[in-house]
Design an enzyme around this catalytic site. Structure first.
Site, short mmCIF file in Angstrom:
data_model
loop_
_atom_site.label_atom_id
_atom_site.label_comp_id
_atom_site.label_asym_id
_atom_site.label_seq_id
_atom_site.Cartn_x
_atom_site.Cartn_y
_atom_site.Cartn_z
N HIS A 123 0.85 -1.21 0.00
CA HIS A 123 0.00 0.00 0.00
C HIS A 123 0.88 1.25 0.00
O HIS A 123 0.58 2.23 -0.68
CB HIS A 123 -0.90 0.03 1.24
N GLY B 271 -3.56 -2.06 -7.30
CA GLY B 271 -2.45 -2.99 -7.49
C GLY B 271 -2.81 -4.11 -8.46
O GLY B 271 -3.96 -4.51 -8.56
N SER C 177 0.46 -8.86 0.97
CA SER C 177 -0.98 -8.91 1.19
C SER C 177 -1.23 -8.81 2.69
O SER C 177 -0.42 -9.30 3.49
CB SER C 177 -1.52 -10.25 0.67
#
Ligand code: PAF
Length: 304
Positions: free
Chosen positions: A34, A147, A185
């Protein structure tokens, strides 16, 4: 950096915010993947533009309650990461305001959502496009960043933006990986130490398949077989899907043929209790040279 929870305050802030207004939607539990999306948004917005990050754990995209309950909630740490990565505004609304009790409208995508994650997570993509429609309406960004790890989601979002005429440019960002190749993740935190150790085998397998394709293997059933065998060597792994699809239309391909759009190998599997997904582009095969004798015949024709 400001954090706003109220929809009307957010609308006001965004309508007067300097453009471009680049939006990074998230569900929180932020990690370096992120951070990379937000830094990229910062670069694209420049010093004078605005970067908005939403942190909203969207209940409508989880069809298994346990999956939603287990999702990490780390708002304070998320805000620190947003600030460090260059966000100007964080939007973290509450569920009740986003979905009033009597709310009765949802958005459904009807062509690209049926296979892959859509098949094993019914209603998931409707939840994704519904929340994004709401967030796009509240924030009215000029650009939104997603993404490539969630490839199917990315393609569906492009369709959402096109079909509902949002004046938004969708920016895709390459998957950010751990040193051993595992795609970053929020779910990786749920892996045990031993599971985490073997999870790198997912990307290793994807790369091996890609290498085979680069070496000339164009039959997708051979490549898929190879991929399945590789993934099945991961202890405690159960495969959900392994597919090679046209990366734009998300339809199965029999061959990696010249002239077709790029193919993509997409996989989803559980390691223990944790569902992981990943994907890789497979190169189109070079066009075969024209048949030898046809060449000669046409040469002869010219001579005569
Ligand atoms: O990819 C995600 O984190 C979510 O699906 C998104 C796009 C923020 C919508 O809730």
């Amino acid at each position: 950096m400001r954090t706003l929870e109220d929809i009307s305050l957010m609308q006001q802030a965004c309508s007067s915010a300097p453009k471009p207004l680049i939006f990074v939607p998230t569900m929180g539990a932020l990690h370096q993947g992120h951070a990379s999306l937000i830094s990229h948004a910062r670069k694209r917005a420049g010093e004078n533009g605005t970067v908005v990050v939403s942190i909203f754990l969207n209940p409508k995209q989880f069809h298994v309650a346990k999956d939603f309950d287990l999702y990490p909630r780390t708002l304070q740490a998320d805000q620190v990461l947003c600030k460090k990565s260059g966000a100007d505004v964080v939007f973290s609304p509450c569920v009740k305001e986003i979905y009033p009790l009597d709310s009765s409208i949802k958005v459904v995508e009807g062509e690209l959502s049926g296979n892959l994650c859509g098949a094993s997570r019914p209603g998931h993509f409707s939840g994704v496009v519904t929340i994004l429609t709401k967030l796009f309406n509240i924030i009215a960004p000029t650009h939104a960043v997603f993404g490539e790890k969630d490839w199917q989601q990315l393609i569906i979002i492009r369709r959402l933006v096109r079909d509902l005429h949002f004046p938004i440019e969708v920016i895709s960002h390459p998957t950010v990986r751990e040193e051993d190749g595992l795609a970053m993740s929020s779910r990786n935190k749920r892996l045990s130490k031993t599971e985490r150790k073997v999870a790198c085998k997912i990307y290793e397998t994807l790369r091996e398949v890609r290498a085979r394709a680069l070496n000339g293997e164009s039959d997708t059933s051979v490549l898929l077989d190879f991929a399945r065998k590789g993934l099945m060597t991961i202890p405690e792994a159960t495969i959900d899907y392994v597919e090679i699809l046209d990366e734009q239309r998300l339809q199965p391909l029999k061959k990696l043929a010249p002239g077709t759009t790029v193919a993509r190998l997409l996989v989803a599997l559980n390691i223990g209790e944790t569902r992981l997904i990943d994907n890789i582009a497979l190169p189109p095969q070079p066009s075969p040279p024209p048949p030898h004798d046809q060449h000669e015949t046409s040469g002869l024709r010219n001579e005569y």
